[in-house]
Design an enzyme around this catalytic site. Structure first.
Site, short mmCIF file in Angstrom:
data_model
loop_
_atom_site.label_atom_id
_atom_site.label_comp_id
_atom_site.label_asym_id
_atom_site.label_seq_id
_atom_site.Cartn_x
_atom_site.Cartn_y
_atom_site.Cartn_z
N ARG A 218 0.86 -1.19 0.00
CA ARG A 218 0.00 0.00 0.00
C ARG A 218 0.89 1.24 0.00
NH1 ARG A 218 -4.70 2.66 2.49
NH2 ARG A 218 -4.45 4.77 1.70
N ARG B 97 -6.02 3.10 -4.34
CA ARG B 97 -5.20 2.28 -3.45
C ARG B 97 -5.44 0.81 -3.71
NH1 ARG B 97 -8.37 4.84 1.11
NH2 ARG B 97 -7.76 6.58 -0.15
N ASP C 10 -9.37 0.14 7.79
CA ASP C 10 -9.67 1.10 8.85
C ASP C 10 -10.26 0.38 10.05
OD1 ASP C 10 -8.95 3.43 7.40
OD2 ASP C 10 -10.92 3.49 6.44
#
Length: 176
Positions: free
Chosen positions: A87, A96, A101
Site C-alpha cells: 500500500r 489504493r 480502517d
C-alpha cells in the site's frame, strides 16, 4: 481467545489491482494472527469513489474480529498488513490497492494523536455502513444503530459484487 478480548469492526477497500483478492489476503492475515479471531465478513460491494471522484470504482467490505490487541496496536496491525501488501499513500481518498480502517473497538470512544474511534466519518458513508449492516446491523455507533445511520446515507451506485457469501475464501479468479 482471552477474557480480555474485545470485538472490533474493520472496513476494507481498494480500487487498484485485484481489490477482492487483496481484501481476502488481509482477512486471512487477521485470521492467522495470534491476537485476532475473524468472527464475520460482510458481502463484497462495488462502490463509486467518494471524496476524489475521478478514479475507478472501489470494492468494500467489513469484518468483525475478536482481539486482545489494544486499539492502537490493532491500528498498527492494519498498517503493517497494508505495507506488506505494498500500500502506498500518495493522496487522500486516492486510488489504493488496500485500505484497512478500524471502525469500532467495542463500544469505546478513543481519541489520540494516532487514532479516532469510532471512525470519524463512518456514519456518513454508505460504502462503510452497508457492509457493516450485513454483520452488525444493531451495533450502536455514536448513539444510533448502524442500520439507522444507513437509512439516512446516500446508497447511490452501491451494489453487491459477490455471488457467494464466502467470497473471501474462494480461489481468486475473474469469475467471482
Amino acid at each position: 481467545m482471552a477474557d480480555d478480548s474485545i470485538v472490533a469492526s474493520l472496513g476494507l477497500g481498494g480500487n487498484l489491482g485485484d481489490p477482492p483478492a487483496a481484501m481476502a489476503q488481509a482477512l486471512d492475515a487477521f485470521s492467522r494472527h495470534v491476537d485476532c479471531r475473524l468472527i464475520a465478513v460482510s458481502n463484497l460491494y462495488s462502490t463509486p469513489p467518494w471524496g476524489k471522484t475521478d478514479q475507478a470504482d472501489f470494492f468494500n467490505s467489513c469484518a468483525l474480529i475478536q482481539t486482545t490487541l489494544a486499539a492502537e496496536a490493532l491500528l498498527d496491525l492494519c498498517l503493517e498488513i497494508e505495507r506488506g501488501m505494498k500500500r502506498i499513500r500518495n493522496e487522500r481518498w486516492g486510488p489504493r490497492t488496500i485500505d484497512i480502517d478500524v471502525l469500532t473497538y467495542g463500544q469505546q470512544h478513543i481519541t489520540t494523536y494516532r487514532v479516532e474511534i469510532p471512525h470519524p466519518r463512518m456514519t456518513e458513508r454508505a460504502f462503510v455502513l452497508m457492509p457493516l449492516a450485513d454483520i452488525a446491523a444493531d451495533l450502536v455507533v455514536n448513539g444510533k444503530p448502524v442500520l439507522e445511520w444507513l437509512d439516512h446515507a446516500d446508497k447511490s451506485g452501491i451494489r453487491i459484487a459477490n455471488e457467494k457469501r464466502e467470497w473471501w475464501t474462494l480461489p481468486f479468479t475473474k469469475s467471482r
